[in-house]
Design an enzyme around this catalytic site. Structure first.
Site, PDB file in Angstrom:
ATOM      1  N   ARG A 182       5.875  17.667  11.407  1.00  0.00           N
ATOM      2  CA  ARG A 182       6.276  16.541  11.628  1.00  0.00           C
ATOM      3  C   ARG A 182       7.022  16.411  13.296  1.00  0.00           C
ATOM      4  NH1 ARG A 182       2.926  16.956   9.027  1.00  0.00           N
ATOM      5  NH2 ARG A 182       2.654  16.107   7.067  1.00  0.00           N
ATOM      6  N   SER A 231       5.321   7.541   5.258  1.00  0.00           N
ATOM      7  CA  SER A 231       6.422   8.474   5.015  1.00  0.00           C
ATOM      8  C   SER A 231       7.836   8.014   5.653  1.00  0.00           C
ATOM      9  CB  SER A 231       6.196   9.927   4.809  1.00  0.00           C
ATOM     10  OG  SER A 231       5.264  10.109   3.858  1.00  0.00           O
ATOM     11  N   GLU A 301      11.515  10.360   9.166  1.00  0.00           N
ATOM     12  CA  GLU A 301      10.176  10.739   9.795  1.00  0.00           C
ATOM     13  C   GLU A 301       9.749   9.617  10.620  1.00  0.00           C
ATOM     14  OE1 GLU A 301       7.118  12.371   7.174  1.00  0.00           O
ATOM     15  OE2 GLU A 301       5.869  11.647   8.602  1.00  0.00           O
TER      16      GLU A 301
END
Ligand SMILES: Cc1cc2nc3c(=O)[nH]c(=O)nc-3n(C[C@H](O)[C@H](O)[C@H](O)COP(=O)(O)OP(=O)(O)OC[C@H]3O[C@@H](n4cnc5c(N)ncnc54)[C@H](O)[C@@H]3O)c2cc1C
Length: 322
Positions: A182, A231, A301
């Protein structure tokens, strides 16, 4: 009375009038983010096309901050708003995708991931079913190394076309994107305008079955119809963020109208009119409780942008000694 945004734009005189895209002072970022929360940007610029974006970058001096956003599905904009310009690529100028060979797709950065998975299906190109469940756009996918169902963008990207802060074109190879989970270590001031992606040939019925499986799974385990940012935290080494959040007793935890979803407790949701402050305070409360419970430091995130409202700062881990 002159607004902050009008005052900000006044420094450019009429130099912005040559641009073909839309300039909006005092842009409400709550209309841009999936959380439907957050303050105003001094100004929002939506370029008409790449040449227009390049002209804009050449006009605006380096001392003026520029923040790029995509579809806003991974963003928390703080209540104090964003200083300088926010750039958001228009669907008209940057939102098309097409198959250019049996395995390759060229996609503008404002194309929704879901649309790219449809283009791949039409062309019989496998490997893009994961995009069917990600609500962002290609620019965000390239920047965030978006992934799901065992695939991530780093596995599909050949190269990306970008404009740098001086409005010059740069082409970055997959290796130059510096991908990890990510994350991309590509320079943060680059604005991605299009991406060249590669999958593999696959039968359409197999692709359709994978796409359907992605959708059905998501609808059963994620609060996809809520105001959310996906998320909230990255999965730590060796465990899942949601397990640690659950173990720390934070499933369903609420601050104001912000809540850790009872359905998927790594998804933070705005159940009504939560402020960005409520949402970030909830996130930091969860981080503090997980740290206390299992010694794990969860990493955000979701990208948090902009300034806190005066006297409403939120401290990392609520200021705990770590
Ligand atoms: C219900 C839901 C489910 C989700 N599921 C997943 C999932 O399974 N997997 C996953 O990885 N993510 C998931 N997400 C998060 C999100 O959809 C992805 O991170 C997506 O890639 C973000 O794209 P965006 O266009 O919305 O970017 P934004 O949220 O607008 O921005 C995200 C970041 O990308 C940068 N960025 C955006 N466009 C550009 C550009 N053109 N040039 C340079 N930088 C750019 C921004 O500056 C910011 O740092 C989910 C979100 C929601 C709401």
């Amino acid at each position: 009375m002159t607004t902050r945004g009008q005052e900000f734009l006044a420094q450019f005189g009429d130099s912005l009038s040559m641009l073909r895209g839309r300039v909006t002072p005092d842009a409400e970022m709550e209309k841009v983010t999936w959380f439907r929360a957050g303050g105003r940007a001094d100004a929002l610029f939506q370029p008409a096309d790449e040449a227009d974006l390049s002209a804009f970058l050449k006009i605006v001096p380096r001392s003026v901050p520029i923040t790029v956003v995509g579809i806003g599905s991974n963003l928390l904009v703080r209540d104090g708003g964003i200083r300088g310009f926010v750039v958001r690529l228009s669907a008209k100028g940057f939102g098309t995708a097409r198959a250019i060979s049996e395995t390759r797709i060229e996609a503008g950065a404002a194309t929704p991931d879901k649309h790219v998975s449809g283009v791949a299906y039409d062309a019989g190109i496998g490997g893009f079913h994961y995009f069917h469940g990600i609500p962002g756009g290609i620019g965000g996918a390239v920047r965030m190394n978006a992934g799901a169902n065992g695939t991530e963008t780093a596995e599909r990207l050949i190269e990306v076309r970008a404009l740098d802060r001086d409005g010059e074109v740069r082409t970055l190879s997959n290796a130059e994107m510096g991908y990890s989970y990510r994350h991309s270590s590509a320079p943060s001031d680059l604005i991605f305008v299009s991406a060249l992606l590669e999958g593999y040939t696959e039968e359409q019925k197999t692709i359709r079955a994978s796409m359907d499986a992605v959708r059905e799974h998501r609808e059963s385990v994620q609060p996809v119809r809520e105001k959310t940012g996906g998320s909230t935290f990255k999965n730590p080494e060796g465990t899942s963020a949601w397990k640690e959040i659950d173990k720390a007793g934070c499933r369903g935890l609420m601050i104001g109208a912000a809540q850790m979803s009872p359905m998927h407790c790594n998804f933070m949701i705005n159940t009504g009119s939560a402020s960005a402050h409520d949402l970030e305070l909830l996130g930091e409360t969860v981080r503090a409780r997980v740290l206390e419970n299992s010694g794990i430091k969860l990493e955000w995130e979701i990208k948090r942008l902009g300034e806190f409202r005066q006297h409403a700062q939120v401290q990392e881990f609520l200021g705990q000694l770590i």
